[in-house]
Design a protein around this motif. Structure first.
Motif, PDB file in Angstrom:
ATOM      1  N   PRO A   1       0.793  -1.235   0.000  1.00  0.00           N
ATOM      2  CA  PRO A   1       0.000   0.000   0.000  1.00  0.00           C
ATOM      3  C   PRO A   1       0.828   1.290   0.000  1.00  0.00           C
ATOM      4  O   PRO A   1       0.432   2.276   0.603  1.00  0.00           O
TER       5      PRO A   1
ATOM      6  N   THR B   1      -8.235  -0.787  -6.790  1.00  0.00           N
ATOM      7  CA  THR B   1      -9.148  -1.396  -5.821  1.00  0.00           C
ATOM      8  C   THR B   1     -10.209  -0.406  -5.341  1.00  0.00           C
ATOM      9  O   THR B   1     -11.245  -0.817  -4.816  1.00  0.00           O
TER      10      THR B   1
ATOM     11  N   ARG C   1     -13.367  -4.808  -1.795  1.00  0.00           N
ATOM     12  CA  ARG C   1     -12.029  -4.235  -1.611  1.00  0.00           C
ATOM     13  C   ARG C   1     -11.389  -4.774  -0.330  1.00  0.00           C
ATOM     14  O   ARG C   1     -10.225  -5.192  -0.340  1.00  0.00           O
ATOM     15  N   ASP C   2     -12.148  -4.774   0.773  1.00  0.00           N
ATOM     16  CA  ASP C   2     -11.607  -5.277   2.040  1.00  0.00           C
ATOM     17  C   ASP C   2     -11.211  -6.746   1.924  1.00  0.00           C
ATOM     18  O   ASP C   2     -10.150  -7.151   2.420  1.00  0.00           O
TER      19      ASP C   2
ATOM     20  N   HIS D   1      -7.981  -6.958  -0.161  1.00  0.00           N
ATOM     21  CA  HIS D   1      -6.823  -6.494   0.607  1.00  0.00           C
ATOM     22  C   HIS D   1      -6.394  -7.548   1.627  1.00  0.00           C
ATOM     23  O   HIS D   1      -5.190  -7.800   1.789  1.00  0.00           O
TER      24      HIS D   1
ATOM     25  N   TYR E   1      -4.674 -10.375  -0.239  1.00  0.00           N
ATOM     26  CA  TYR E   1      -3.339  -9.961  -0.658  1.00  0.00           C
ATOM     27  C   TYR E   1      -2.369  -9.966   0.526  1.00  0.00           C
ATOM     28  O   TYR E   1      -1.238 -10.446   0.413  1.00  0.00           O
ATOM     29  N   GLU E   2      -2.812  -9.412   1.643  1.00  0.00           N
ATOM     30  CA  GLU E   2      -1.945  -9.358   2.826  1.00  0.00           C
ATOM     31  C   GLU E   2      -1.582 -10.771   3.296  1.00  0.00           C
ATOM     32  O   GLU E   2      -0.436 -11.032   3.660  1.00  0.00           O
TER      33      GLU E   2
END
Length: 169
Positions: free
Chosen positions: A10, A145, A153-154, A157, A160-161
């Motif tokens: 990010p 995103t 989106r959440d 994310h 991805y994390e």
């Protein structure tokens, strides 16, 4: 030209608007070459100078089977978009390994300059229109995103994390 490190999500540079290019010199052409090599190495089909941490309005696109080959857009701006939309899977070289469907206008008209500063205008549709909108959003400080609902989106994310943490072990 060298493959350069990609700014990863990010990083705040990915949500910072890029400045207009005012110098059409050999350094700009070299940056475009670096973008192309970095994009191919990633791999990807589109990349912007902000993906390399350079906050200038420069886009390089190379679509599969495109007879035009490599396309370079300096200071691109969308001047019109259609009311009809398409949904397409999108991702980013700055967020590898995840993608999500994004809805965008099906056709656009844009203006841009080439590496010499000459002005151009054209319409685009299909994958080119999607890619241009995605990359111009990036230049405007809108990471892809942001085009997703908050819930999607959440989830993306978090996915991805989780992938990043698993990869760093």
């Amino acid at each position: 030209m060298p493959v350069r490190p990609i700014v990863m999500f990010p990083d705040p540079r990915l949500t910072s608007p890029a400045a207009e290019v005012t110098s059409f010199d050999p350094a700009l052409a070299a940056l475009a070459d670096d973008l192309l090599d970095t994009m191919r190495d990633a791999p990807g089909i589109g990349i912007t100078a902000p993906h390399l941490g350079v906050l200038h309005r420069l886009v390089v696109i190379e679509l599969p089977d495109d007879p035009e080959g490599v396309r370079i857009y300096v200071n691109p701006r969308i001047t019109w978009s259609s009311d009809d939309t398409v949904i397409h899977e999108e991702g980013s070289v700055s967020m590898p390994g995840v993608s999500e469907e994004v809805e965008r206008p099906a056709r656009i008209r844009l203006t841009w300059q080439d590496l010499t500063g000459a002005a151009h205008e054209a319409e685009a549709d299909g994958l080119l229109a999607i890619c241009l909108q995605h990359e111009i959003d990036q230049l405007d400080g809108i990471f892809w995103t942001r085009r997703l609902s908050k819930l999607r989106r959440d989830r993306l994310h978090k996915r991805y994390e989780k992938m990043r943490k698993a990869g760093s072990r």
